[in-house]
Design a protein around this motif. Structure first.
Motif, short mmCIF file in Angstrom:
data_model
loop_
_atom_site.label_atom_id
_atom_site.label_comp_id
_atom_site.label_asym_id
_atom_site.label_seq_id
_atom_site.Cartn_x
_atom_site.Cartn_y
_atom_site.Cartn_z
N ALA A 293 0.86 -1.18 0.00
CA ALA A 293 0.00 0.00 0.00
C ALA A 293 0.90 1.23 0.00
N GLY A 294 0.42 2.29 -0.63
CA GLY A 294 1.18 3.53 -0.69
C GLY A 294 0.58 4.60 0.19
N VAL A 295 1.45 5.36 0.86
CA VAL A 295 1.01 6.46 1.72
C VAL A 295 1.55 7.77 1.16
N GLU A 296 0.66 8.71 0.92
CA GLU A 296 1.01 10.06 0.45
C GLU A 296 0.72 11.05 1.56
N VAL A 297 1.63 11.97 1.81
CA VAL A 297 1.45 12.99 2.85
C VAL A 297 1.75 14.36 2.23
N ILE A 298 0.77 15.25 2.24
CA ILE A 298 0.96 16.60 1.73
C ILE A 298 0.46 17.59 2.78
N PRO A 299 0.95 18.82 2.75
CA PRO A 299 0.55 19.79 3.78
C PRO A 299 -0.79 20.45 3.47
N VAL A 300 -1.48 20.82 4.53
CA VAL A 300 -2.63 21.71 4.38
C VAL A 300 -2.08 23.11 4.16
N LEU A 301 -2.48 23.75 3.08
CA LEU A 301 -1.90 25.05 2.75
C LEU A 301 -2.45 26.16 3.65
N PRO A 302 -1.59 27.06 4.12
CA PRO A 302 -2.07 28.21 4.89
C PRO A 302 -2.97 29.09 4.03
N ASP A 303 -3.78 29.91 4.70
CA ASP A 303 -4.73 30.77 3.99
C ASP A 303 -4.04 31.79 3.10
N ASP A 304 -2.78 32.13 3.42
CA ASP A 304 -2.12 33.18 2.62
C ASP A 304 -1.53 32.63 1.32
N ILE A 305 -1.64 31.32 1.08
CA ILE A 305 -1.22 30.75 -0.20
C ILE A 305 -2.47 30.52 -1.03
N ASP A 306 -2.58 31.25 -2.11
CA ASP A 306 -3.80 31.21 -2.93
C ASP A 306 -3.52 30.46 -4.23
N ILE A 307 -4.24 29.37 -4.43
CA ILE A 307 -4.14 28.60 -5.67
C ILE A 307 -5.42 28.81 -6.46
N GLU A 308 -5.30 29.47 -7.60
CA GLU A 308 -6.49 29.76 -8.41
C GLU A 308 -6.86 28.55 -9.26
N ILE A 309 -8.14 28.19 -9.21
CA ILE A 309 -8.66 27.09 -10.02
C ILE A 309 -9.87 27.60 -10.79
N SER A 310 -9.79 27.55 -12.10
CA SER A 310 -10.90 28.01 -12.94
C SER A 310 -12.06 27.02 -12.86
N PRO A 311 -13.29 27.51 -12.72
CA PRO A 311 -14.45 26.60 -12.71
C PRO A 311 -14.52 25.74 -13.97
N ASP A 312 -13.99 26.25 -15.07
CA ASP A 312 -14.03 25.49 -16.32
C ASP A 312 -13.05 24.32 -16.30
N ASP A 313 -12.12 24.32 -15.33
CA ASP A 313 -11.11 23.27 -15.28
C ASP A 313 -11.49 22.10 -14.38
N ILE A 314 -12.66 22.16 -13.79
CA ILE A 314 -13.05 21.06 -12.90
C ILE A 314 -14.41 20.48 -13.31
N ARG A 315 -14.56 19.19 -13.02
CA ARG A 315 -15.86 18.52 -13.18
C ARG A 315 -16.25 18.00 -11.81
N VAL A 316 -17.50 18.29 -11.40
CA VAL A 316 -17.98 17.88 -10.09
C VAL A 316 -19.08 16.83 -10.27
#
Length: 386
Positions: free
Chosen positions: A223-246
């Motif tokens: 099994a594989g384990v991935e660990v990534i950080p929860v980003l602080p509020d002051d780091i803004d990653i912009e995601i276009s609504p057109d780039d995601i499917r929900v």
């Protein structure tokens, strides 16, 4: 009495030296000044007008206070142990001597554990090491066995987080067909959560008698384990609504039980990268989508670091296939019992303490000692036939 007092006195001398080094690494004098500064800022009118900034300030204040208090408590414990030892050395032939000596020895052991923890904290110099973490566990080679192994690791980490006093939010943990789970994603909130848990990122191997094999043959699974950080509020990653499917669907939990009867589970697909994030822990689509977006932003940030710096180990270490030859740790239940970290050589025969009770500190601390060059041992290779 001198023969028994001397070893404890030497231990206390060594701990005093280590404590002074830790105090220097943690910049405790600077943090005392910073605590005073932040306390004044938090008492100012309008402090909470900017809620995000106020939360960040309070988090920094809490962390600085914890470091200062830990060092001050260690100094007080050292002084108490020395006083008890001095009294014991001056007295002769009664039960009070033994009691004072035992008290000094206990204090020395407690102080050693406290200094170990402070040393570990002082090694965390990464941007996100003192913050929260997002952990994902996925099955690798091994079929149904890998799904069961994924669930075993999930339970192990739940126990470990409980031991550390961390808050855990399970974002996604769908039951697999047959046994185990398809995957697990959870968010861990607590002091040094990312710094501690990044020691676990990589491939984990299990060797045991297969519970699904009628012939009771030995099975190796991954099994594989991935660990990534929860980003602080002051780091803004912009995601276009057109780039995601929900997509939305019914939620379900481990073992097949229904979490609820509405289409509350959410799957977010980032079309440009193909990253897929699912969340079904919350009762509403809105909450689950918000959790998905937070995880997606963290993964996109990690991807950007990979592109910019052309290496994966800035956040989670090298990426390998979840299979033979790539494991960081082996858990052997048959023909003998042993858990061994192949990077550091740390091992234990108490498998139940690790898997059932989440007793991982020796492995986590061992990894960070090795990674920061503070270990007295070298990495162990697969030649040990674990």
């Amino acid at each position: 009495m001198a023969d028994t007092v001397a070893p404890v006195a030497e231990q206390l001398d060594a701990l005093e030296t280590r404590l002074a080094e830790v105090e220097s690494y943690l910049h405790v004098d600077e943090k005392r000044a910073r605590v005073s500064e932040l306390e004044q800022a938090s008492a100012a009118p309008g402090f909470w007008d900017d809620a995000a900034r106020a939360r960040a300030t309070m988090a920094e204040l809490s962390s600085a206070r914890d470091d200062v208090k830990a060092v001050e408590a260690a100094h007080a414990q050292l002084a108490d142990a020395r006083a008890a030892l001095e009294l014991a050395s001056e007295m002769e032939g009664d039960d009070e001597v033994a009691e004072l000596f035992a008290e000094a020895a206990r204090s020395a052991e407690e102080l050693a554990r406290a200094v170990d923890q402070m040393e570990l904290t002082s090694w965390f110099t990464g941007e996100f090491d003192h913050g929260d973490a997002i952990v994902t566990i996925k099955p690798g080679q091994g079929g149904l066995e890998a799904q069961d192994w994924t669930f075993m690791l999930f339970k192990m980490y739940m126990k470990y987080c409980e031991r550390r006093g961390w808050k855990v939010t399970v974002n996604d943990c769908p039951a697999a067909e047959g046994i185990g789970i398809d995957r697990a994603t959870f968010t861990v909130e607590g002091k040094d959560a990312f710094g501690m848990l990044r020691a676990e990122a990589g491939v984990h191997r299990l060797v045991r008698i297969s519970p699904t094999d009628a012939k009771k043959r030995r099975q190796t699974t991954f099994a594989g384990v991935e660990v990534i950080p929860v980003l602080p509020d002051d780091i803004d990653i912009e995601i276009s609504p057109d780039d995601i499917r929900v997509d939305v669907y019914h939620a379900s939990g481990p073992g097949g039980q229904g979490v609820n009867t509405t289409d509350s589970a959410v799957r977010v697909t980032h079309l440009p990268t193909g990253i897929v994030v699912t969340c079904q822990n919350e009762r509403s689509q809105i909450q689950n989508k918000a959790a998905c977006m937070a995880i997606l932003k963290a993964r996109l940030y990690e991807l950007e670091l990979q592109k910019r710096e052309d290496k994966l180990d800035e956040i989670r270490g090298p990426k390998h296939d979840i299979g033979f030859g790539n494991q960081i740790r082996s858990y052997v239940l048959y023909p003998y019992q042993m858990v061994k970290d192949l990077r550091t050589g740390v091992e234990t025969g108490n498998v139940d303490a690790v898997l059932e009770d989440g007793d991982l500190d020796a492995f986590v601390v061992g990894y960070h000692r090795w990674a920061t060059g503070n270990a007295d041992y070298a990495p162990t290779s697969e030649a040990d036939d674990m």
